[in-house]
Structure formats: C-alpha cells, structure tokens
Write a protein that holds these residues in place. Structure first.
Motif, short mmCIF file in Angstrom:
data_model
loop_
_atom_site.label_atom_id
_atom_site.label_comp_id
_atom_site.label_asym_id
_atom_site.label_seq_id
_atom_site.Cartn_x
_atom_site.Cartn_y
_atom_site.Cartn_z
N ASP A 141 0.83 -1.21 0.00
CA ASP A 141 0.00 0.00 0.00
C ASP A 141 0.86 1.25 0.00
O ASP A 141 0.55 2.23 -0.69
CB ASP A 141 -0.93 0.00 1.21
CG ASP A 141 -2.02 -1.07 1.13
OD1 ASP A 141 -2.25 -1.58 0.01
OD2 ASP A 141 -2.63 -1.38 2.17
N LEU A 144 2.38 1.75 -3.50
CA LEU A 144 1.39 2.23 -4.47
C LEU A 144 1.09 3.71 -4.24
O LEU A 144 0.98 4.48 -5.20
CB LEU A 144 0.12 1.38 -4.39
CG LEU A 144 0.27 -0.10 -4.72
CD1 LEU A 144 -1.08 -0.80 -4.65
CD2 LEU A 144 0.92 -0.30 -6.08
N ARG A 145 0.97 4.09 -2.98
CA ARG A 145 0.72 5.50 -2.66
C ARG A 145 1.89 6.36 -3.13
O ARG A 145 1.70 7.45 -3.70
CB ARG A 145 0.50 5.65 -1.16
CG ARG A 145 0.43 7.08 -0.65
CD ARG A 145 -0.74 7.84 -1.22
NE ARG A 145 -0.85 9.18 -0.68
CZ ARG A 145 -1.51 10.17 -1.26
NH1 ARG A 145 -2.14 9.96 -2.41
NH2 ARG A 145 -1.56 11.36 -0.71
N CYS A 147 4.05 5.73 -5.55
CA CYS A 147 4.08 5.80 -7.01
C CYS A 147 3.00 6.74 -7.54
O CYS A 147 3.21 7.45 -8.53
CB CYS A 147 3.91 4.40 -7.61
SG CYS A 147 5.37 3.36 -7.40
N HIS A 148 1.84 6.74 -6.89
CA HIS A 148 0.78 7.67 -7.28
C HIS A 148 1.25 9.11 -7.08
O HIS A 148 1.06 9.96 -7.96
CB HIS A 148 -0.47 7.40 -6.45
CG HIS A 148 -1.69 8.10 -6.96
ND1 HIS A 148 -2.60 7.49 -7.80
CD2 HIS A 148 -2.15 9.36 -6.76
CE1 HIS A 148 -3.56 8.35 -8.10
NE2 HIS A 148 -3.31 9.49 -7.47
N LEU A 287 1.11 -3.04 -10.64
CA LEU A 287 0.25 -2.17 -9.85
C LEU A 287 0.90 -0.80 -9.63
O LEU A 287 0.22 0.23 -9.66
CB LEU A 287 -0.06 -2.81 -8.50
CG LEU A 287 -1.01 -4.01 -8.50
CD1 LEU A 287 -1.09 -4.63 -7.10
CD2 LEU A 287 -2.41 -3.60 -8.96
N ARG A 290 0.52 1.19 -12.74
CA ARG A 290 -0.86 1.67 -12.84
C ARG A 290 -1.08 2.89 -11.97
O ARG A 290 -1.70 3.88 -12.39
CB ARG A 290 -1.83 0.55 -12.42
CG ARG A 290 -3.31 0.93 -12.60
CD ARG A 290 -4.20 -0.04 -11.86
NE ARG A 290 -4.07 0.12 -10.40
CZ ARG A 290 -4.64 -0.67 -9.50
NH1 ARG A 290 -5.36 -1.71 -9.90
NH2 ARG A 290 -4.47 -0.46 -8.20
N GLU A 291 -0.56 2.84 -10.73
CA GLU A 291 -0.74 3.96 -9.81
C GLU A 291 0.03 5.20 -10.29
O GLU A 291 -0.45 6.32 -10.14
CB GLU A 291 -0.29 3.58 -8.40
CG GLU A 291 -1.26 2.67 -7.68
CD GLU A 291 -2.65 3.30 -7.54
OE1 GLU A 291 -2.73 4.51 -7.22
OE2 GLU A 291 -3.64 2.59 -7.76
N SER A 294 -1.95 6.66 -13.08
CA SER A 294 -3.15 7.28 -12.52
C SER A 294 -2.81 8.62 -11.87
O SER A 294 -3.52 9.62 -12.07
CB SER A 294 -3.79 6.34 -11.49
OG SER A 294 -4.86 6.98 -10.82
N GLY A 295 -1.74 8.66 -11.09
CA GLY A 295 -1.33 9.91 -10.45
C GLY A 295 -0.95 10.97 -11.47
O GLY A 295 -1.25 12.16 -11.28
N THR A 301 -3.65 2.43 -18.37
CA THR A 301 -3.49 1.90 -17.00
C THR A 301 -2.46 0.78 -16.91
O THR A 301 -2.18 0.29 -15.81
CB THR A 301 -4.84 1.35 -16.48
OG1 THR A 301 -5.31 0.32 -17.35
CG2 THR A 301 -5.87 2.47 -16.39
#
Length: 363
Positions: A141, A144-145, A147-148, A287, A290-291, A294-295, A301
């Motif tokens: 988590d 991913l945060r 990378c976003h 993932l 993707r993040e 998205s960011g 995606t």
C-alpha cells in the motif's frame, strides 16, 4: 582511483562548499563534518553537517561535476541545475505534497551546487524490499501510494515549467530539444554502430526491424500536440524521496527540455527493469505502474498499453532497450554471479525489445 587523489578532491570540495556557504549566508562557518561521500562517473556527492558561528547548524548536500566535454559545458549544467531548483522551489511552495531540496548556492567555476538536506527514504530502496515476492500488504500500500504521488509530482513539475528550459532565468540559451526526432536519431546511431561492431549483440533481423520502425517514426512524425517543458532527464525511483504524504525529487543534473512524455516513459521503463529481478513480484510492479499513470493523469493503465499509445512511446521503448543493451554489454563483471546476472539481464532486455518490435510492426 588513487586514494590520495580522492582525498585531495574531497578536501577541495569541502573547502569550496565552506567558502560558498559563508558568502551566501553572510556568517562564518565554524566547522564542517563530512558525513557521506560518493564518487560517480560524472560527479562527486557529499553530505555535510555544517556549524555556523552564530550557533546554527544544518545538513547540506554538495555536488560537483567532473570536468569533461566541451569547454564550459559542466559550468553551464551546474547553472541549469541551480536555476531549475530555484524555479521549482518557488512553484512548489504552495504544495504540501511536492518538494525539491532548497538551493543554497552554486559555483559554476567549481561546477558545484549545494542544496539543503531533504528528508525521506529513496523510493528505490523501498521498492527493493517492498516489491519482493512476499511483501506485506502495508508495504505494498505504501509503495502504491508513493508511485501515485510520483505521478502527481511529475505532472506538477511539468505544469510549473511550461515553455521553460533549465537556465532560462539565468539567461542561458535553450539546450537541445528532447523529442521524438532526437530520440529516434540517437537510437538509429546505436543501431548503425551495432551493424559495424556488434556493440549491442543484436541479430540481423531484429536490428533491421528496429531500424525500419524508427525510420517509420521519423517519416510519419506527427505534428507536436504538446508544449515543451523541463525534462528531469533521470526521473526514476532512485531520485525520488518519499515521506508518508510528500514526494521530493532530487538530482537535476541531466535536466533539459522537450516532450513531457519523455520522463513518463523513462519512469515506467525503470520500474519494468526492476521487475527483471527474479525475486521481485511482477504483479506488484504492474500495480505500481498503474498507480503512477493514474497519479500522472494518463488515460492508459498498463505499461503495455502505454508503450502502444503514441509514436513517442513506441519509439522511446526501442531506444531505452537499446541503451540498456549498450550499458550492459559495456560492463565487465568481476565475479561469476555478476557475470550470470549480466547475461540474464541481456537476455531479458533482448527479448523485451524483440516482443515490442513485433507488436509495433503488426499494429
């Protein structure tokens, strides 16, 4: 390198740092403690604890570029680096989530730039542990945060530097534009060298297909639908510091300007390179990509979809694979393990290039 030469180099660097700090802060430096140093191919980096005569103290980083290239080139790169730091520091002042190290001073004559220490862990270090086969859900988590946020940082960086090139505020002329044409032509030069010397170790068929696709990119080059902005030039997890709710990007030595997509593709390529490690879970890196997309606000995606999404992306994928092959074949491993690792990475990169060329050729 001879230890005496390294020692003398560090002593000179610390002296230049001390002199510059006293001039910029208008206060005598009571002491400088060298805590870390690292000599890279193109620069030497130091971290110091500085004590001032008024009782204040702080950590700073100093980076000096090694002399080389055209006369004045390293000095100009130092000025561009410092100018970009200054522009971003002002632009990011209104953001809580985005940061760059605050510039303190630069000395083009000494090819030295000094910035304040910025807190955070390198995203690369977190990826090395958090993306492995058995990461905890909490680690995943956090990755991913981060990378976003990296994608959001890049978007804010590009917005803050529209129609700007590093050094513009200092009156320096624009550096060469980094765009589709330049990327394709540099890749074609590598392929031409490979034809003569087998520099890349490509098979004849793959080399010819790559040449045809790159030439097609040049022939069918669409009208630019982008506004030039600053390009970091080395935007990868090793140059990103992460905190729970903030991202700091460092090291603008390779900065230039051009197509915004250049930094996007480079970051994705670096994450996919991480996935080559057999101990890294591929699904986790997917993932993270993707993040990041998205960011950044990209419509795609997945990495595969991104590499097919534009002429620049298709061309850059080929160019990055060729550059990686060139770097890997230039290495001379000293151990059996390092030799095996290099061979594995060469095999995977060659296969990646082959798969991409086949996909693009049939589009």
């Amino acid at each position: 390198m001879n230890r005496k030469i390294v020692s003398d180099e560090l002593e000179t660097l610390v002296d230049d740092l001390k002199t510059g700090l006293e001039e910029s802060r208008k206060c005598r430096v009571a002491g400088v403690k060298l805590e870390r140093h690292h000599r890279r191919q193109s620069s030497t980096i130091i971290k110091c604890l500085v004590d001032y005569s008024d009782g204040a103290s702080c950590h700073v980083w100093g980076k000096t570029l090694h002399p080389g290239g055209l006369p004045g080139q390293a000095a100009a790169r130092t000025q561009r680096d410092f100018d970009l730091h200054t522009v971003l520091c002002e632009a990011f002042a209104r953001y809580e989530s985005f940061n760059v190290p605050r510039p303190v001073f630069c000395s083009p004559e000494s090819r030295l730039i000094v910035t304040e220490h910025a807190p955070g862990d390198r995203l690369q270090d977190r990826l090395a542990s958090g993306a492995r086969i058995l990461p905890s859900s909490g680690n995943t988590d956090d990755l991913l945060r981060s990378c976003h946020l990296a994608g959001e940082w890049l978007r804010a960086f590009q917005k803050a530097t529209k129609d700007y090139w590093p050094g513009k505020s200092e009156g320096l002329p624009p550096p060469p534009l980094r765009n589709l044409e330049r990327i394709a032509r540099q890749a074609l030069e590598l392929l031409s060298e490979d034809l003569k010397t087998s520099t890349l170790g490509l098979g004849a068929a793959l080399r010819e297909q790559s040449v045809q696709l790159l030439q097609r990119s040049l022939d069918e080059s669409p009208e630019p639908d982008w506004t030039a902005c600053a390009i970091h030039g080395d935007f990868f997890p090793g140059n990103i510091l992460v905190e729970p709710n903030r991202v700091t990007c460092i090291d603008f030595t390779s900065s230039t300007w051009g197509d915004p997509g250049v930094d996007v593709g480079y970051f994705i390529h670096q994450l996919q390179t991480l996935a080559v490690n057999p101990f890294v879970k591929t699904s986790t890196t997917e993932l993270m990509i993707r993040e990041f997309l998205s960011g950044y606000g990209h419509s795609e995606t997945t990495a595969d979809a991104y590499w097919r999404s534009s002429t620049l992306a298709r061309t850059q994928r080929i160019a990055l694979c060729l550059a990686r092959l060139y770097a890997l074949r230039g290495k001379r491993p000293k151990t059996t393990f390092a030799t095996a690792k290099r061979s594995y990475h060469l095999l995977v990169t060659n296969r990646t290039l082959s798969d991409h060329v086949l996909t693009v050729a049939t589009q």
